[in-house]
Enzyme design. Structure first.
Site, PDB file in Angstrom:
ATOM      1  N   SER A 271       0.826  -1.191   0.000  1.00  0.00           N
ATOM      2  CA  SER A 271       0.000   0.000   0.000  1.00  0.00           C
ATOM      3  C   SER A 271       0.866   1.248   0.000  1.00  0.00           C
ATOM      4  CB  SER A 271      -0.884   0.015   1.245  1.00  0.00           C
ATOM      5  OG  SER A 271      -0.068   0.131   2.402  1.00  0.00           O
ATOM      6  N   LYS A 272       0.303   2.309  -0.539  1.00  0.00           N
ATOM      7  CA  LYS A 272       1.112   3.520  -0.672  1.00  0.00           C
ATOM      8  C   LYS A 272       1.360   4.192   0.665  1.00  0.00           C
ATOM      9  CE  LYS A 272      -2.676   6.485  -2.232  1.00  0.00           C
ATOM     10  NZ  LYS A 272      -3.224   6.912  -3.514  1.00  0.00           N
ATOM     11  N   ARG A 273       0.606   3.821   1.664  1.00  0.00           N
ATOM     12  CA  ARG A 273       0.870   4.353   2.999  1.00  0.00           C
ATOM     13  C   ARG A 273       2.244   3.904   3.497  1.00  0.00           C
ATOM     14  NH1 ARG A 273      -2.329   7.595   2.569  1.00  0.00           N
ATOM     15  NH2 ARG A 273      -0.309   8.606   2.658  1.00  0.00           N
ATOM     16  N   LYS A 274       2.607   2.711   3.103  1.00  0.00           N
ATOM     17  CA  LYS A 274       3.816   2.123   3.669  1.00  0.00           C
ATOM     18  C   LYS A 274       4.940   1.958   2.677  1.00  0.00           C
ATOM     19  CE  LYS A 274       0.900  -0.436   6.890  1.00  0.00           C
ATOM     20  NZ  LYS A 274       0.312  -1.743   7.220  1.00  0.00           N
ATOM     21  N   ASN A 275       4.646   2.146   1.409  1.00  0.00           N
ATOM     22  CA  ASN A 275       5.628   1.833   0.380  1.00  0.00           C
ATOM     23  C   ASN A 275       5.363   2.661  -0.863  1.00  0.00           C
ATOM     24  OD1 ASN A 275       7.809  -0.010  -0.065  1.00  0.00           O
ATOM     25  ND2 ASN A 275       6.533  -1.574   0.886  1.00  0.00           N
TER      26      ASN A 275
END
Length: 570
Positions: free
Chosen positions: A338-342
């Site tokens: 996910s873009k939150r984490k990566n």
RNA sequence: GGCCCCAUGGUCUAGCGGUCAGGACGUUGGCCUCUCACGCCGAAAUCCCGGGUUCGAUUCCCGGUGGGGUCACCA
């Protein structure tokens, strides 16, 4: 790892394997009515021609392993895939955001499979979500996939015999098909309001119901009444009528196992939304059939909705394609990437200077292995070596450090002329350099200073050490600063104009953001300038952000948040 | 929580009943070298647990555990 067929089958395997399986499968079906009944694809085994009995032993009437799959008598080599050949496969992205590496990952396997067996690779745009779909996102996805080297024989931009390839342009087709379902009693109109559905959901959660879902309120409505109310203009959706008993299963050709679901677990899925647009489930099945898709290769997040699709194929009386569900790419903490984490945008990798062929190779090693110790290989080599038995079903962690190692090795392997050329085409592209010079020329005294001056527009992380004092905004705590950066990063993604990352839109968004959040523009902009450039002095903020690019900005804002997290309070 | 999927070093994987469990990234020691990087040589580190099948299970079966996905008028 399961195989199509034992590569080196010994006589003992031949005797023991299938026969013991057949007995077990048979008895487990009869004795334990479990929701999940696993069995080998007996058709494939039978096609070895050594066990004429196996078929009759293990193939109950309810065997759903049918359709295109499993009846292929060409199944003699370990490398021969199931289903109709040459294959027609598709990648069907939804144009609702930045081009995602997960899309590229799935595209890779579809593409390689199609190429390996002389099939066709189709690109279809799934833009049935009117709220979120945008033309710019669609364009970006095509651009990203092309950058990676994918080519499709049919698609919205290249046309093809089964078009249109954009679902929003196929509404009439879905309408006609929904009418068929309605007429056949496989679907019904539902007039339940949003409020009722919300309340129902809340009740179910409070009651800790074993499974949440629609309660069938409108199932009993007569088709005539449904049609009449619809004709009166009453808002409604169309739902799939899922049998209340029995089970629906399908054969997953990657896992080589049947995956079954009790029908009572399957919700009466909405097929047509109240805006008249189909949902993914309907459009996907109709289009896959009409476009002649033989093999559906997608992420495993779709496993639980596959029985709904199977039910639709049957309701229409269509053959099912062969299903393959690939493991999902993961964050380091193993959750779905996910873009939150990566960084998940393909453009992130492009703009930070990863080589497309390297990114592709790296992604390939995540779910595929050559079978020997080679892990550096080209797309063509992968196509040559490809077979489904070499694909794993687990969800791999996207290991950025390994990607870096691959990329570094490939840069080293280039001759300097090639490197020079590629750099001039990407990182130092004339237009980009020119945009930077436009701002730099006002601020330098010597030509030679231009390179250090524009350095903020290159590279991933910047060093915040020298400017860390400057993020101490008056009357704002460290936590305030962290919060506002997080919120800014989050909201900018949701703003349709700002997420294009053009300077004017960024400014408009940012000023609005200040009003909403109560931050002074001066303070917020200082913060952003430092986050994005690592400096207190730079060209105008929004031009700077635009030139640095969305992915670089996102990366650095997140990085500064991380740095602040480990710093003493002020 | 229900259902479903997955399970070899920290990470990606090879392995298809008998292997000193192989490779890669990362970590680490050394060599090379004006430094760094590269390169080369070496090291540590893995079969989730419990049953079963078998002469023999990392490998096959079952169960547990752990992780993940999914339960939208999003895909």
């Amino acid at each position: 790892m399961r195989r199509w067929f034992p590569a080196r089958s010994s006589p003992s395997w031949r005797l023991r394997g299938p026969s013991s399986w057949s007995i077990r499968a048979q008895s487990s079906v009869a004795a334990t009515p479990r929701s999940r009944i696993r069995r080998r694809n007996t058709d494939q085994i039978a096609s070895m021609a050594s066990f004429p009995l196996v078929t009759s032993l293990t193939r109950p009437e309810s065997n759903h392993v049918s359709g295109l799959c499993g009846r292929d008598t060409r199944m003699r080599e370990s490398t021969t895939p199931p289903g109709r050949l040459p294959p027609r496969v598709r990648i069907a992205p939804s144009p609702t955001g930045d081009p995602h590496v997960g899309t590229a990952y799935i595209a890779l396997f579809n593409f390689v499979f199609a190429r390996k067996y002389g099939g066709r690779f189709v690109l279809r745009i799934e833009d049935t979500d009117q709220e979120r779909s945008t033309a710019s996102s669609e364009a970006a996805i095509l651009e990203a996939l092309r950058w990676l080297g994918f080519e499709w024989e049919e698609g919205p931009d290249v046309g093809g015999p089964h078009g249109p390839y954009r679902q929003s342009e196929r509404l009439g087709i879905y309408q006609a098909h929904v009418q068929r379902l309605l007429d056949g009693g496989h679907a019904y109109r539902c007039f339940c309001t949003r409020e009722r559905l919300d309340a129902l959901r809340r009740e179910q959660i409070e009651a800790k119901a074993s499974h949440l879902g629609y309660d069938g309120h409108c199932r009993a409505l007569s088709p005539d009444e449904g049609a009449r109310r619809a004709a009166d203009g009453e808002a409604h959706v169309v739902r799939l009528r899922v049998p209340s008993e029995g089970e629906t299963s399908f054969f997953d050709h990657l896992r080589q196992e049947t995956i079954g679901f009790q029908n009572e677990q399957i919700d009466d899925q909405v097929l047509v939304k109240s805006d008249g647009f189909p949902t993914y489930h309907l459009a996907n099945v109709v289009d896959d059939h009409l476009m002649g898709i033989t093999h559906v290769i997608r992420g495993e997040e779709w496993i639980t909705s596959t029985p709904k699709h199977v039910l639709l194929y049957r309701a229409f009386g269509w053959e099912e394609p062969c299903f393959f569900h690939l493991g999902l790419l993961r964050n380091t903490d193993r959750s779905k990437l996910s873009k939150r984490k990566n960084p998940v945008s393909i453009f992130h990798y492009r703009d930070l200077g990863y080589l497309p062929e390297t990114l592709l190779n790296f992604m390939a090693t995540l779910g595929f292995s050559m079978g020997d110790d080679r892990e550096r290989f080209t797309l063509d080599e992968m196509i040559t070596a490809f077979e489904w038995s070499k694909v794993s079903a687990g969800g791999p962690v996207f290991d950025a450090a390994k990607l870096d190692a691959f990329n570094g090795a490939d840069i080293r392997a280039m001759d300097v002329d090639t490197l020079h050329r590629r750099l001039l085409e990407t990182t130092l592209a004339p237009e980009r350099l020119r945009a930077l010079l436009f701002h730099a020329k006002e601020r330098i005294a010597r030509l030679d200073d231009v390179v250090p001056y524009i350095s903020f527009a290159f590279g991933a992380e910047v060093d915040y050490g020298p400017v860390l004092d400057k993020v101490k905004i008056k009357k704002r705590s460290r936590q305030d600063v962290i919060d506002v950066l997080e919120r800014f990063a989050e909201e900018i993604e949701r703003d349709p104009a700002a997420r294009t990352f053009e300077a004017a839109a960024l400014e408009a968004f940012s000023r609005g953001f200040c009003e909403r959040s109560g931050w002074k523009a001066k303070d917020l902009f200082t913060l952003l300038r430092i986050a994005v450039t690592g400096r207190t002095a730079a060209p105008p903020l929004f031009d700077t952000m635009a030139i640095c690019g969305k992915d670089r900005c996102r990366l650095r804002i997140r990085d500064l948040i991380g740095v602040l997290g480990g710093v003493a309070d002020w």
